[in-house]
Scaffold this motif. Structure first.
Motif, mmCIF file in Angstrom:
data_model
loop_
_atom_site.group_PDB
_atom_site.id
_atom_site.type_symbol
_atom_site.label_atom_id
_atom_site.label_comp_id
_atom_site.label_asym_id
_atom_site.label_seq_id
_atom_site.Cartn_x
_atom_site.Cartn_y
_atom_site.Cartn_z
ATOM 1 N N SER A 443 0.846 -1.191 0.000
ATOM 2 C CA SER A 443 0.000 0.000 0.000
ATOM 3 C C SER A 443 0.879 1.238 0.000
ATOM 4 O O SER A 443 1.834 1.343 0.777
ATOM 5 C CB SER A 443 -0.893 0.006 1.244
ATOM 6 N N ARG A 444 0.544 2.195 -0.853
ATOM 7 C CA ARG A 444 1.339 3.430 -0.925
ATOM 8 C C ARG A 444 1.215 4.244 0.366
ATOM 9 O O ARG A 444 2.181 4.871 0.811
ATOM 10 C CB ARG A 444 0.880 4.252 -2.138
ATOM 11 N N VAL A 445 0.054 4.223 0.971
ATOM 12 C CA VAL A 445 -0.102 4.970 2.220
ATOM 13 C C VAL A 445 0.765 4.362 3.320
ATOM 14 O O VAL A 445 1.309 5.085 4.171
ATOM 15 C CB VAL A 445 -1.592 5.038 2.643
ATOM 16 N N ASP A 446 0.956 3.032 3.295
ATOM 17 C CA ASP A 446 1.852 2.407 4.264
ATOM 18 C C ASP A 446 3.295 2.863 4.049
ATOM 19 O O ASP A 446 4.041 3.072 5.017
ATOM 20 C CB ASP A 446 1.771 0.884 4.173
ATOM 21 N N ARG A 449 3.624 6.206 5.613
ATOM 22 C CA ARG A 449 3.668 6.135 7.083
ATOM 23 C C ARG A 449 5.008 5.597 7.582
ATOM 24 O O ARG A 449 5.569 6.104 8.553
ATOM 25 C CB ARG A 449 2.528 5.246 7.577
ATOM 26 N N ILE A 450 5.508 4.556 6.921
ATOM 27 C CA ILE A 450 6.782 3.968 7.342
ATOM 28 C C ILE A 450 7.914 4.975 7.194
ATOM 29 O O ILE A 450 8.756 5.121 8.094
ATOM 30 C CB ILE A 450 7.077 2.694 6.527
ATOM 31 N N ALA A 451 7.945 5.678 6.053
ATOM 32 C CA ALA A 451 8.995 6.662 5.838
ATOM 33 C C ALA A 451 8.933 7.765 6.889
ATOM 34 O O ALA A 451 9.964 8.205 7.417
ATOM 35 C CB ALA A 451 8.871 7.248 4.436
ATOM 36 N N ALA A 452 7.714 8.215 7.181
ATOM 37 C CA ALA A 452 7.551 9.281 8.183
ATOM 38 C C ALA A 452 7.948 8.787 9.570
ATOM 39 O O ALA A 452 8.586 9.516 10.342
ATOM 40 C CB ALA A 452 6.107 9.773 8.181
ATOM 41 N N ASP A 484 -5.366 9.763 0.722
ATOM 42 C CA ASP A 484 -4.869 9.427 2.062
ATOM 43 C C ASP A 484 -3.344 9.437 2.153
ATOM 44 O O ASP A 484 -2.772 9.907 3.140
ATOM 45 C CB ASP A 484 -5.433 8.081 2.528
ATOM 46 N N GLY A 485 -2.655 8.917 1.119
ATOM 47 C CA GLY A 485 -1.200 8.921 1.152
ATOM 48 C C GLY A 485 -0.637 10.323 1.151
ATOM 49 O O GLY A 485 0.299 10.650 1.904
ATOM 50 N N LEU A 486 -1.196 11.170 0.327
ATOM 51 C CA LEU A 486 -0.751 12.558 0.269
ATOM 52 C C LEU A 486 -0.989 13.259 1.597
ATOM 53 O O LEU A 486 -0.124 14.008 2.087
ATOM 54 C CB LEU A 486 -1.483 13.278 -0.863
ATOM 55 N N LEU A 487 -2.142 13.026 2.215
ATOM 56 C CA LEU A 487 -2.444 13.659 3.498
ATOM 57 C C LEU A 487 -1.533 13.146 4.608
ATOM 58 O O LEU A 487 -1.162 13.892 5.520
ATOM 59 C CB LEU A 487 -3.912 13.424 3.853
ATOM 60 N N THR A 488 -1.136 11.887 4.522
ATOM 61 C CA THR A 488 -0.168 11.350 5.482
ATOM 62 C C THR A 488 1.158 12.083 5.355
ATOM 63 O O THR A 488 1.802 12.413 6.363
ATOM 64 C CB THR A 488 0.045 9.842 5.238
ATOM 65 N N ALA A 489 1.576 12.368 4.119
ATOM 66 C CA ALA A 489 2.818 13.112 3.894
ATOM 67 C C ALA A 489 2.687 14.535 4.436
ATOM 68 O O ALA A 489 3.635 15.080 5.028
ATOM 69 C CB ALA A 489 3.152 13.136 2.402
ATOM 70 N N ALA A 490 1.518 15.134 4.248
ATOM 71 C CA ALA A 490 1.306 16.490 4.765
ATOM 72 C C ALA A 490 1.366 16.506 6.292
ATOM 73 O O ALA A 490 1.952 17.402 6.897
ATOM 74 C CB ALA A 490 -0.040 17.024 4.273
ATOM 75 N N GLU A 508 -9.449 14.749 -6.996
ATOM 76 C CA GLU A 508 -9.624 14.635 -5.554
ATOM 77 C C GLU A 508 -8.302 14.854 -4.814
ATOM 78 O O GLU A 508 -8.245 15.546 -3.784
ATOM 79 C CB GLU A 508 -10.172 13.243 -5.229
ATOM 80 N N VAL A 509 -7.214 14.303 -5.357
ATOM 81 C CA VAL A 509 -5.899 14.432 -4.736
ATOM 82 C C VAL A 509 -5.408 15.880 -4.835
ATOM 83 O O VAL A 509 -4.842 16.426 -3.871
ATOM 84 C CB VAL A 509 -4.896 13.457 -5.392
#
Length: 530
Positions: A443-446, A449-452, A484-490, A508-509
């Motif tokens: 998952s890209r959102v994972d 999160r892992i990188a952050a 969701d992935g973009l918002l996690t990065a933000a 949407e993104v």
């Protein structure tokens, strides 16, 4: 088929590479072996005082057509192919005056070298050997009686075999030479067909052949229960295959794979862009940075993920100096690869006996055209190497806020790194250094999160009160399928985003990026790496 031992009484020598020729010729003559030869080989042997008979005297025909025709004759091929224990073959030899040839020493026209020098089409064609491969294949087929030597490195084993058996060779030895010979002609034909496909613009030829020359028998493969070897394809591309190892124990399968990944990544950064360092673990970057000096670049790359850097592979884009070597020597490192190392740096590493230091003849060209191969059950996947490049002019700003000049520089840096991270890839960058890398997640959102989280852990280890990702930019190797992935990065503190675009939910993104105050650019190119 035949008795095991067979004496060598007559040899035919025709070589392009004259290395070791005189020593071989003198050793064979000392055993009373008759020498036949052609053209330049005969002239070289005669100049050394050896008695040599021209093949033209045996065939009754002179070399003709600029040397294209000289050994394609029954007097040659009959001497190579005749079965010494077959009465009909012996009678035919007697009737036609054909003498047996017990040893063939041939190395082929330097076709591969000619192509590597960038020669034109006609010159490459003229360097395709015809008579050589024909003789080699004939001698190899008749290995029950005939020895065939195609590599200079087999001269010494041949002479040792003759010494051990009083001028004869064993069947086991001839079988080994025959296998090597067929592999050589196969590799030669592969080189010709591969070159010709490229020369005529054939991108998907009906048949493809890959060939290599053994560089190293490895202790084991990815795991101890797997056997493995390292083969060279003959290209001159700078990297682990063409590097000189100055010190350290033998490279392992995983060392070679990871060192290749590290050097290909650091080669994205030309020395004119400033010193750069890439640290790799398990084929993924755990830290990449530019710096004011090579020492600074290494330190900044190391500070992305110090834990993963332990036991990693370090690639540098310029000559290793003493100051950088001193820093690297502070922790355990498997391999360091660089386009040069000064003597002071070499002296520092000399105390680290297990550290491998590799020196390359320059950086690899990231834009160079090449093919990559991957085996699947029952076949191969072949594709162009990912040499895609994105510059400032290729970026499309899709948000209300455009990136600042500093953000743009970091976005392009992050994009280069993301190309070398296993997908799904997320790379946070700040001030020309990675501060968080998420690799290989389903998952890209994972990955975000892992990188952050890794960046947060590193900040705490460095005694910082804010995450390393605060004020960073982020690169995604493929589009964000959801916001969701973009918002996690933000949430991690990223202020700008680079991604390919192309999702059904791009609108949407983009809206989510605008609402979060992010700047975002699309590249129109993705960098999946599986």
């Amino acid at each position: 088929m035949t008795t095991d031992l067979h004496p060598v009484r007559r040899a035919l020598i025709s070589v392009s590479d004259k290395t070791g020729l005189l020593d071989l010729g003198h050793a064979l003559a000392a055993r009373g072996i008759e020498l036949l030869s052609t053209g330049g080989s005969a002239a070289t042997l005669r100049a050394a005082g050896l008695e040599v008979k021209d093949v033209a005297d045996v065939t009754g025909f002179p070399e003709m057509m600029d040397g294209r025709v000289k050994t394609l004759h029954p007097a040659v091929h009959g001497g190579l192919l005749a079965l010494r224990d077959n009465a009909d073959h012996l009678a035919a030899m007697e009737a036609h005056g054909i003498g047996a040839i017990d040893l063939l020493v041939v190395n082929l026209y330097p076709f591969e070298e000619t192509v590597a020098k960038g020669a034109d089409y006609e010159t490459c064609i003229e360097n395709i050997d015809i008579g050589g491969p024909a003789m080699i294949r004939a001698a190899a087929k008749n290995h029950g009686f005939v020895n065939v030597v195609v590599d200079v490195e087999d001269y010494a084993p041949l002479l040792a075999e003759l010494e051990a058996h009083d001028g004869a060779t064993s069947l086991t030895f001839r079988q080994r030479l025959a296998q090597i010979a067929y592999a050589r002609t196969g590799a030669y034909d592969a080189a010709v067909s591969t070159w010709m496909a490229a020369a005529i613009g054939e991108t998907a030829p009906r048949r493809r052949v890959v060939a290599g020359k053994l560089a190293q028998s490895l202790r084991y493969g990815e795991n101890p229960h797997q056997s493995a070897s390292f083969y060279l394809d003959g290209s001159a591309r700078p990297g682990v295959a063409t590097a000189q190892q100055l010190q350290g124990k033998e490279l392992s399968y995983n060392n070679i794979n990871d060192t290749d990944a590290a050097f290909e990544l650091v080669s994205e950064f030309a020395p004119s862009d400033g010193p750069a360092c890439a640290i790799i673990k398990h084929a993924n970057p755990c830290g990449v940075a530019r710096g004011t000096s090579l020492k600074d670049a290494y330190a900044r790359a190391f500070d992305c993920d110090r834990t993963s850097a332990f036991g990693g592979i370090i690639a540098l884009n310029s000559t290793l100096d003493a100051a950088t070597a001193e820093e690297i020597a502070q922790i355990f490192t498997e391999v360091v690869i660089a386009p040069g190392a000064d003597q002071a740096a070499r002296d520092i590493f000399a105390a680290k006996k297990n550290l491998r230091l590799l020196i390359t003849p320059g950086l690899a060209n990231p834009a160079e055209a090449a093919l990559t191969w991957r085996q699947v059950s029952g076949g191969y996947l072949v594709q162009d190497k990912d040499n895609g490049h994105i510059g400032l002019d290729d970026l499309k700003v899709v948000t209300k806020r455009a990136p600042s000049e500093a953000e743009l520089a970091d976005l392009l840096f992050a994009w280069k790194v993301a190309k070398h991270v296993k997908s799904n890839a997320i790379v946070y960058v700040k001030d020309g250094a990675t501060v968080g890398v998420g690799a290989g997640q389903m998952s890209r959102v994972d990955s975000c999160r892992i990188a952050a989280r890794k960046a947060q852990d590193m900040a705490e280890a460095l005694g910082l009160s804010t995450p390393l990702t605060q004020g960073s930019v982020v690169a995604s190797d493929a589009f964000f399928p959801f916001a969701d992935g973009l918002l996690t990065a933000a949430e991690a503190g990223a202020t700008a985003v680079i991604q390919p675009g192309g999702s059904m939910r791009d609108a949407e993104v983009i809206a989510a990026a605008d609402e979060a105050g992010l700047a975002m650019v699309f590249t129109g190119m993705r960098h999946f790496r599986h």
